[in-house]
Design an enzyme around this catalytic site. Structure first.
Site, mmCIF file in Angstrom:
data_model
loop_
_atom_site.group_PDB
_atom_site.id
_atom_site.type_symbol
_atom_site.label_atom_id
_atom_site.label_comp_id
_atom_site.label_asym_id
_atom_site.label_seq_id
_atom_site.Cartn_x
_atom_site.Cartn_y
_atom_site.Cartn_z
ATOM 1 N N SER A 1 0.832 -1.191 0.000
ATOM 2 C CA SER A 1 0.000 0.000 0.000
ATOM 3 C C SER A 1 0.875 1.253 0.000
ATOM 4 C CB SER A 1 -0.957 -0.043 1.190
ATOM 5 O OG SER A 1 -1.952 0.944 1.085
ATOM 6 N N HIS B 1 -7.551 -5.355 -0.545
ATOM 7 C CA HIS B 1 -6.288 -4.641 -0.361
ATOM 8 C C HIS B 1 -5.432 -5.242 0.755
ATOM 9 C CE1 HIS B 1 -3.697 -1.258 -1.136
ATOM 10 N NE2 HIS B 1 -3.745 -0.845 0.126
#
Length: 391
Positions: A157, A355
């Site tokens: 991320s 994610h």
């Protein structure tokens, strides 16, 4: 060229925020070291090192790997899945020297040579400074400590974003990165909506520079106890997925108590503001301070784009992405890859791959970790690393 970094070997006693990365590592019978790095602008950052593993039979120097976490997370995020499924442990078993960094403002990196976290000036940074200063300082420190010439890099991320910032803005660091693994990289964000909810967006954009989503030792300890109860775990799982943008069928629910104990780790309010600016502009560029300060800082009305043509580590960037990642949309990731000189794409076709599944999935060992280890081993051959996946 890399600057001289002031280095301090730290001890565990000053970390008082409950269970730590060192505790998690030691609980699985791995050796652990804690190191402190001082950045050029005075932040004191902690890193956790796993220098060895009983499963590694290689006695010589081991290639160093630097891990960089995402926003709201810390080094803990790479450990909570445990030794069979967490990439950090698997790399140690495969004869790599593992370094887990912690960005400024997280619970492990809340010190400065002259500023206090209660001072607003402490929080005047976004992920731009984390890239240009923190990641650079960690790389310099690791190379000075290990006497190696370059590191492998794993970013999840925001940890991917920060490396791209560093290699764009300080291109001399490209020669210090052997391989770059970017997991769910939020760079271009025109199709990303996780920070787009009106209430959350309005709240964040109205905040001054301050601590946001801070770690509370007592609350997190309570959550760990509650979420450890089997009957409650399903509710904690649901809450975790709602907070992170999408429900996932792949979450390793056994890790939920540790996730609850360690998240959030603390960020500056400027970090999510910066990401929101990317969703608005559709561009990848430094923080937008407004016309007046932009003219002072950038000599233009708007921030310039990051020079992505500078991103040239020693091997092409490896990008892992999925169709259902709301925080790094497929269209944006593909746009990012097309803007790089070279990139190797690894598309996760598993339905509903979220994610956080890049680090917390039940199948992450096979889907992500083993391919990453193979990429590193191909670079390092003929290092004799023993196969330990089935230990």
């Amino acid at each position: 060229m890399p600057y001289k970094t002031l280095v301090i070997l730290s001890v565990c006693t000053h970390i008082v925020n409950g269970i730590t990365s060192a505790d998690i590592i030691a609980s699985h019978n791995y050796p652990v070291e804690i190191h402190t790095v001082v950045t050029r602008d005075g932040y004191l950052l902690n890193a956790f090192r796993i220098p060895n593993s009983i499963y590694c039979k290689h006695s010589g120097p081991k290639p160093a790997v630097l891990f960089q976490h995402g926003m709201t997370a810390s080094s803990d995020v790479f450990l909570v899945n445990g030794p069979r499924d967490a990439l950090a442990f698997m790399l140690a078993d495969a004869c790599f020297d593992v370094w887990l960094s912690n960005s400024r403002g997280t619970r492990y990196s809340r010190r400065h040579v002259s500023l206090d976290p209660s001072d607003e000036n402490f929080w005047r940074f976004s992920w731009h400074e984390i890239g240009t200063e923190d990641v650079a300082a960690f790389i310099d420190y690791i190379l000075a400590t290990t006497n190696q010439s370059a590191v492998h890099y794993v970013g999840h991320s925001q940890g991917s974003t920060t490396l791209v910032v560093l290699l764009s803005m300080r291109p001399e660091y490209n020669q210090l990165v052997k391989t770059a693994i970017l997991l769910g990289p939020p760079v271009f964000m025109g199709h990303t909506h996780t920070l787009g909810q009106i209430f959350l967006r309005t709240l964040i954009m109205s905040m001054p520079d301050c601590e946001f989503m801070f770690h509370n030792r007592i609350l997190n300890k309570i959550l760990r106890k509650i979420c450890g109860l089997f009957v409650v775990r399903v509710y904690c799982s649901t809450f975790f997925m709602i907070v992170n943008g999408k429900f996932s069928d792949h979450l390793n629910t056994s890790a939920i108590p540790l996730i609850a104990a360690t998240l959030p780790a603390g960020v500056s309010s400027r970090q999510p503001k910066h990401f929101i600016q990317l969703t608005d502009s559709g561009r990848f560029r430094p923080f937008d301070f407004g016309i007046l300060r932009n003219l002072i800082n950038y000599r233009s009305l708007t921030p310039p784009d990051y020079p992505l043509h500078n991103v040239r580590p020693l091997t092409p960037v490896h990008i892992f992405y999925s169709d259902d990642d709301l925080s790094a949309a497929k269209e944006d990731v593909e746009n990012f890859a097309a803007s790089l000189p070279e990139a190797v794409m690894h598309r996760i076709s598993t339905p509903s791959w979220h994610h956080m599944d890049f680090v917390h999935s039940m199948t992450v060992a096979n889907v992500i970790n083993k391919p990453v280890i193979e990429i590193f081993k191909r670079f390092e051959q003929p290092i004799d690393c023993e196969e330990v996946y089935n230990k």
